[in-house]
Design a protein around this motif. Structure first.
Motif, PDB file in Angstrom:
ATOM      1  N   SER A 217      35.451  62.423  -1.468  1.00  0.00           N
ATOM      2  CA  SER A 217      34.361  63.362  -1.749  1.00  0.00           C
ATOM      3  C   SER A 217      33.089  63.031  -0.967  1.00  0.00           C
ATOM      4  N   GLU A 218      32.917  61.761  -0.625  1.00  0.00           N
ATOM      5  CA  GLU A 218      31.724  61.370   0.124  1.00  0.00           C
ATOM      6  C   GLU A 218      31.763  61.838   1.570  1.00  0.00           C
ATOM      7  N   ASP A 219      32.910  62.320   2.002  1.00  0.00           N
ATOM      8  CA  ASP A 219      33.018  62.859   3.362  1.00  0.00           C
ATOM      9  C   ASP A 219      32.618  64.328   3.427  1.00  0.00           C
ATOM     10  N   THR A 220      32.365  64.937   2.284  1.00  0.00           N
ATOM     11  CA  THR A 220      31.950  66.331   2.262  1.00  0.00           C
ATOM     12  C   THR A 220      30.609  66.492   2.967  1.00  0.00           C
ATOM     13  N   ALA A 221      30.586  67.357   3.973  1.00  0.00           N
ATOM     14  CA  ALA A 221      29.379  67.542   4.768  1.00  0.00           C
ATOM     15  C   ALA A 221      29.643  68.613   5.821  1.00  0.00           C
ATOM     16  N   VAL A 222      28.581  69.015   6.486  1.00  0.00           N
ATOM     17  CA  VAL A 222      28.720  69.792   7.706  1.00  0.00           C
ATOM     18  C   VAL A 222      28.825  68.796   8.857  1.00  0.00           C
ATOM     19  N   TYR A 223      29.839  68.953   9.666  1.00  0.00           N
ATOM     20  CA  TYR A 223      30.084  68.049  10.781  1.00  0.00           C
ATOM     21  C   TYR A 223      29.646  68.710  12.084  1.00  0.00           C
ATOM     22  N   TYR A 224      28.875  67.947  12.853  1.00  0.00           N
ATOM     23  CA  TYR A 224      28.333  68.444  14.107  1.00  0.00           C
ATOM     24  C   TYR A 224      28.856  67.635  15.279  1.00  0.00           C
ATOM     25  N   CYS A 225      29.190  68.322  16.323  1.00  0.00           N
ATOM     26  CA  CYS A 225      29.539  67.716  17.604  1.00  0.00           C
ATOM     27  C   CYS A 225      28.263  67.608  18.439  1.00  0.00           C
ATOM     28  N   ALA A 226      28.127  66.526  19.186  1.00  0.00           N
ATOM     29  CA  ALA A 226      26.926  66.324  19.983  1.00  0.00           C
ATOM     30  C   ALA A 226      27.278  65.711  21.323  1.00  0.00           C
ATOM     31  N   ALA A 227      26.492  66.049  22.329  1.00  0.00           N
ATOM     32  CA  ALA A 227      26.713  65.514  23.676  1.00  0.00           C
ATOM     33  C   ALA A 227      25.421  64.907  24.215  1.00  0.00           C
ATOM     34  N   ASP A 228      25.575  63.763  24.840  1.00  0.00           N
ATOM     35  CA  ASP A 228      24.462  63.045  25.450  1.00  0.00           C
ATOM     36  C   ASP A 228      24.187  63.635  26.827  1.00  0.00           C
ATOM     37  N   GLY A 229      22.963  64.052  27.044  1.00  0.00           N
ATOM     38  CA  GLY A 229      22.615  64.654  28.320  1.00  0.00           C
ATOM     39  C   GLY A 229      22.114  63.673  29.360  1.00  0.00           C
ATOM     40  N   GLY A 230      22.152  62.384  29.051  1.00  0.00           N
ATOM     41  CA  GLY A 230      21.751  61.380  30.029  1.00  0.00           C
ATOM     42  C   GLY A 230      20.262  61.205  30.170  1.00  0.00           C
ATOM     43  N   THR A 231      19.478  61.775  29.265  1.00  0.00           N
ATOM     44  CA  THR A 231      18.015  61.673  29.378  1.00  0.00           C
ATOM     45  C   THR A 231      17.414  60.697  28.381  1.00  0.00           C
ATOM     46  N   ASN A 232      18.217  60.202  27.464  1.00  0.00           N
ATOM     47  CA  ASN A 232      17.694  59.309  26.419  1.00  0.00           C
ATOM     48  C   ASN A 232      18.508  58.019  26.377  1.00  0.00           C
ATOM     49  N   LEU A 233      18.688  57.414  27.535  1.00  0.00           N
ATOM     50  CA  LEU A 233      19.598  56.281  27.658  1.00  0.00           C
ATOM     51  C   LEU A 233      19.126  55.053  26.895  1.00  0.00           C
ATOM     52  N   LEU A 234      17.839  54.984  26.580  1.00  0.00           N
ATOM     53  CA  LEU A 234      17.336  53.824  25.842  1.00  0.00           C
ATOM     54  C   LEU A 234      17.518  53.972  24.340  1.00  0.00           C
ATOM     55  N   VAL A 235      17.963  55.135  23.911  1.00  0.00           N
ATOM     56  CA  VAL A 235      18.174  55.369  22.485  1.00  0.00           C
ATOM     57  C   VAL A 235      19.605  54.978  22.135  1.00  0.00           C
ATOM     58  N   GLN A 236      19.766  54.338  20.989  1.00  0.00           N
ATOM     59  CA  GLN A 236      21.089  53.888  20.576  1.00  0.00           C
ATOM     60  C   GLN A 236      22.055  55.044  20.371  1.00  0.00           C
ATOM     61  N   ILE A 237      23.306  54.763  20.621  1.00  0.00           N
ATOM     62  CA  ILE A 237      24.360  55.772  20.477  1.00  0.00           C
ATOM     63  C   ILE A 237      24.414  56.314  19.051  1.00  0.00           C
ATOM     64  N   PHE A 238      24.017  55.503  18.091  1.00  0.00           N
ATOM     65  CA  PHE A 238      24.121  55.885  16.682  1.00  0.00           C
ATOM     66  C   PHE A 238      22.990  56.806  16.237  1.00  0.00           C
TER      67      PHE A 238
END
Length: 127
Positions: free
Chosen positions: A88-109
Motif C-alpha cells: 500500500s505504501e507504493d500507492t502514488a502517481v509515478y513520473y518518468c524523468a530525464a536529465d537534460g545535462g544542465t544540472n550535473l552538480l545535482v544528485q541523481i536522487f
C-alpha cells in the motif's frame, strides 16, 4: 526537447506486480540519466530509481530495493520500471524523468537534476 509518456499504471492487489513504461521522443537520450519518481497524496515527490542510459548503472531508493527493477531499451527509447511485491505504501502517481545535462552538480536522487517530466501514471495498491 524530450517528450516523455508513461503508461502501465493501474490497480493491483498487495503482493502483485506492475510494469511501468516511459516512451521518450525528441532529442537523443544517449547522454541522459533517466529516472522514476513518485508522489503520494499529501506527500512530496520522491526518488524511486534511476539509470544511466548508456552505461546502464542503476540506483534505487532503499524502500524498493529487491522489489523494483529499472531498465531501458535503447532501440525503443523506452524506460521501464518492473514493480514486484507491491504494498500500500507504493500507492502514488509515478513520473518518468530525464536529465537534460544542465544540472550535473545535482544528485541523481534529487528531482532538481531532471529537466523533463512525463504526465504521470497512477499506481494504486489495495490491501
Amino acid at each position: 526537447q524530450v517528450q516523455l509518456v508513461e503508461s502501465g499504471g493501474g490497480l493491483v492487489q498487495a503482493g502483485g506486480s506492475l510494469r511501468l513504461s516511459c516512451l521518450a521522443s525528441g532529442r537523443t537520450l544517449n547522454s541522459y540519466i533517466m529516472g522514476w519518481f513518485r508522489q503520494a497524496p499529501g506527500k512530496e515527490r520522491e526518488f524511486v530509481a534511476a539509470i544511466r542510459w548508456i552505461a546502464g548503472n542503476t540506483y534505487y531508493t532503499d524502500s524498493v530495493k529487491g522489489r523494483f527493477t529499472i531498465s531501458r531499451d535503447n532501440a525503443k527509447n523506452t524506460l521501464y520500471l518492473q514493480m514486484n511485491n507491491l504494498n500500500s505504501e507504493d500507492t502514488a502517481v509515478y513520473y518518468c524523468a530525464a536529465d537534460g545535462g544542465t544540472n550535473l552538480l545535482v544528485q541523481i536522487f534529487s528531482s532538481r537534476r531532471y529537466n523533463y517530466w512525463g504526465q504521470g501514471t497512477q499506481v494504486t495498491v489495495s490491501s
